[in-house]
Design a protein around this motif. Structure first.
Motif, PDB file in Angstrom:
ATOM      1  N   THR A 140       4.675  14.306 -12.767  1.00 49.93           N
ATOM      2  CA  THR A 140       3.280  13.980 -12.503  1.00 49.93           C
ATOM      3  C   THR A 140       2.949  12.594 -13.037  1.00 49.93           C
ATOM      4  N   ALA A 141       2.449  11.734 -12.156  1.00 45.43           N
ATOM      5  CA  ALA A 141       2.159  10.348 -12.528  1.00 45.43           C
ATOM      6  C   ALA A 141       1.548   9.624 -11.332  1.00 45.43           C
ATOM      7  N   VAL A 142       1.080   8.425 -11.587  1.00 50.08           N
ATOM      8  CA  VAL A 142       0.743   7.504 -10.506  1.00 50.08           C
ATOM      9  C   VAL A 142       2.007   6.707 -10.202  1.00 50.08           C
ATOM     10  N   TYR A 143       2.362   6.676  -8.931  1.00 54.35           N
ATOM     11  CA  TYR A 143       3.586   6.012  -8.500  1.00 54.35           C
ATOM     12  C   TYR A 143       3.244   4.674  -7.838  1.00 54.35           C
ATOM     13  N   TYR A 144       3.955   3.643  -8.267  1.00 53.97           N
ATOM     14  CA  TYR A 144       3.722   2.289  -7.780  1.00 53.97           C
ATOM     15  C   TYR A 144       4.980   1.719  -7.136  1.00 53.97           C
ATOM     16  N   CYS A 145       4.801   1.016  -6.036  1.00 46.20           N
ATOM     17  CA  CYS A 145       5.913   0.229  -5.521  1.00 46.20           C
ATOM     18  C   CYS A 145       5.669  -1.229  -5.870  1.00 46.20           C
ATOM     19  N   ALA A 146       6.756  -1.977  -5.879  1.00 46.66           N
ATOM     20  CA  ALA A 146       6.672  -3.373  -6.272  1.00 46.66           C
ATOM     21  C   ALA A 146       7.682  -4.192  -5.485  1.00 46.66           C
ATOM     22  N   ALA A 147       7.323  -5.435  -5.205  1.00 44.95           N
ATOM     23  CA  ALA A 147       8.197  -6.361  -4.487  1.00 44.95           C
ATOM     24  C   ALA A 147       8.669  -7.438  -5.456  1.00 44.95           C
ATOM     25  N   VAL A 166       8.134  15.630  -1.910  1.00 43.17           N
ATOM     26  CA  VAL A 166       7.129  14.693  -1.419  1.00 43.17           C
ATOM     27  C   VAL A 166       7.851  13.411  -1.019  1.00 43.17           C
ATOM     28  N   ARG A 167       7.368  12.775   0.049  1.00 40.90           N
ATOM     29  CA  ARG A 167       7.900  11.473   0.402  1.00 40.90           C
ATOM     30  C   ARG A 167       6.790  10.435   0.325  1.00 40.90           C
ATOM     31  N   LEU A 168       7.011   9.449  -0.479  1.00 42.62           N
ATOM     32  CA  LEU A 168       6.076   8.349  -0.599  1.00 42.62           C
ATOM     33  C   LEU A 168       6.511   7.199   0.304  1.00 42.62           C
ATOM     34  N   SER A 169       5.524   6.495   0.823  1.00 46.57           N
ATOM     35  CA  SER A 169       5.781   5.301   1.623  1.00 46.57           C
ATOM     36  C   SER A 169       5.080   4.114   0.983  1.00 46.57           C
ATOM     37  N   CYS A 170       5.654   2.969   1.152  1.00 47.20           N
ATOM     38  CA  CYS A 170       5.059   1.724   0.672  1.00 47.20           C
ATOM     39  C   CYS A 170       5.169   0.719   1.806  1.00 47.20           C
ATOM     40  N   VAL A 171       4.019   0.362   2.376  1.00 47.61           N
ATOM     41  CA  VAL A 171       3.984  -0.558   3.503  1.00 47.61           C
ATOM     42  C   VAL A 171       3.523  -1.933   3.036  1.00 47.61           C
ATOM     43  N   ALA A 172       4.251  -2.936   3.450  1.00 44.71           N
ATOM     44  CA  ALA A 172       3.903  -4.306   3.087  1.00 44.71           C
ATOM     45  C   ALA A 172       3.182  -4.985   4.231  1.00 44.71           C
ATOM     46  N   SER A 173       2.188  -5.761   3.899  1.00 43.53           N
ATOM     47  CA  SER A 173       1.492  -6.578   4.887  1.00 43.53           C
ATOM     48  C   SER A 173       1.335  -7.993   4.316  1.00 43.53           C
ATOM     49  N   GLY A 174       0.830  -8.873   5.151  1.00 42.19           N
ATOM     50  CA  GLY A 174       0.788 -10.267   4.750  1.00 42.19           C
ATOM     51  C   GLY A 174       2.132 -10.870   5.085  1.00 42.19           C
ATOM     52  N   ARG A 175       2.815 -11.339   4.116  1.00 43.60           N
ATOM     53  CA  ARG A 175       4.167 -11.811   4.344  1.00 43.60           C
ATOM     54  C   ARG A 175       5.106 -10.609   4.382  1.00 43.60           C
ATOM     55  N   THR A 176       6.186 -10.730   5.135  1.00 45.22           N
ATOM     56  CA  THR A 176       7.129  -9.622   5.236  1.00 45.22           C
ATOM     57  C   THR A 176       7.909  -9.470   3.923  1.00 45.22           C
ATOM     58  N   ALA A 192      12.520  -3.531   9.246  1.00 42.02           N
ATOM     59  CA  ALA A 192      11.843  -3.777  10.516  1.00 42.02           C
ATOM     60  C   ALA A 192      10.404  -3.267  10.474  1.00 42.02           C
ATOM     61  N   LYS A 193      10.170  -2.260   9.662  1.00 43.39           N
ATOM     62  CA  LYS A 193       8.830  -1.684   9.516  1.00 43.39           C
ATOM     63  C   LYS A 193       8.141  -2.159   8.235  1.00 43.39           C
ATOM     64  N   ASN A 194       8.811  -3.027   7.499  1.00 42.73           N
ATOM     65  CA  ASN A 194       8.254  -3.502   6.214  1.00 42.73           C
ATOM     66  C   ASN A 194       7.851  -2.340   5.313  1.00 42.73           C
ATOM     67  N   THR A 195       8.689  -1.346   5.259  1.00 50.17           N
ATOM     68  CA  THR A 195       8.355  -0.114   4.545  1.00 50.17           C
ATOM     69  C   THR A 195       9.504   0.313   3.634  1.00 50.17           C
ATOM     70  N   VAL A 196       9.117   0.769   2.459  1.00 47.99           N
ATOM     71  CA  VAL A 196      10.060   1.358   1.517  1.00 47.99           C
ATOM     72  C   VAL A 196       9.629   2.792   1.266  1.00 47.99           C
ATOM     73  N   TYR A 197      10.602   3.666   1.136  1.00 45.12           N
ATOM     74  CA  TYR A 197      10.319   5.085   0.973  1.00 45.12           C
ATOM     75  C   TYR A 197      10.881   5.606  -0.343  1.00 45.12           C
ATOM     76  N   VAL A 215       0.855  -1.193   0.000  1.00 46.95           N
ATOM     77  CA  VAL A 215       0.000   0.000   0.000  1.00 46.95           C
ATOM     78  C   VAL A 215       0.884   1.234   0.000  1.00 46.95           C
ATOM     79  N   GLU A 216       0.747   2.038  -1.049  1.00 45.22           N
ATOM     80  CA  GLU A 216       1.491   3.283  -1.148  1.00 45.22           C
ATOM     81  C   GLU A 216       0.685   4.422  -0.535  1.00 45.22           C
ATOM     82  N   SER A 217       1.393   5.415  -0.029  1.00 44.77           N
ATOM     83  CA  SER A 217       0.759   6.611   0.492  1.00 44.77           C
ATOM     84  C   SER A 217       1.733   7.777   0.363  1.00 44.77           C
ATOM     85  N   GLY A 218       1.208   8.972   0.572  1.00 38.74           N
ATOM     86  CA  GLY A 218       2.049  10.155   0.566  1.00 38.74           C
ATOM     87  C   GLY A 218       1.928  11.013  -0.667  1.00 38.74           C
TER      88      GLY A 218
END
Length: 124
Positions: free
Chosen positions: A91-98, A18-28, A75-80, A5-8
């Motif tokens: 200007t765009a939609v920004y996506y994170c990916a694992a 701007v700082r975007l965050s990407c939080v992972a849930s489910g499996r780490t 440790a926070k399962n987060t990418v910035y 889930v991206e936010s920011g």
């Protein structure tokens, strides 16, 4: 399964940050390489940056090099994604990916999981 889930995102003036965050849930995130991509209206998805599992290595597209910085906190399962000196062309939609491996992954085909994206709009 990994849910991302991206936010920011939001509206920012040219030259701003701007700082975007990407939080992972489910499996780490575990030892997965991560990446950020973006897609502007009418354009194909564009690679921005890849970061390896430890955060010790990164690779940036030329279009953002020197302006964007990617980091991760496993440790926070987060990418910035810290974005500075923003331009209207960012200007765009920004996506994170694992990714499927622990190393830097440059191609979208190397990623197993994707977030839903967050909109960043840079006004001139």
């Amino acid at each position: 399964q990994v849910q991302l889930v991206e936010s920011g995102g939001g509206l920012v003036q040219a030259g701003g940050s701007v700082r975007l965050s990407c939080v992972a849930s489910g499996r780490t995130l575990g030892k997965r390489g991560m990446g950020w991509f973006r897609q502007a209206p009418g354009k194909e998805r564009e690679f921005i940056v890849a970061i390896n599992w430890s955060g010790g290595s990164t690779y940036y597209a030329d279009s953002v090099k020197g302006r964007f910085t990617c980091s991760r906190d496993n440790a926070k399962n987060t990418v910035y994604l810290q974005m500075n000196s923003l331009k209207p062309e960012d200007t765009a939609v920004y996506y994170c990916a694992a990714g499927s491996t622990s190393s830097l992954i440059y191609s979208s085909g190397g990623y197993d999981y994707w977030g839903q994206g967050t909109q960043v709009t840079v006004s001139s």
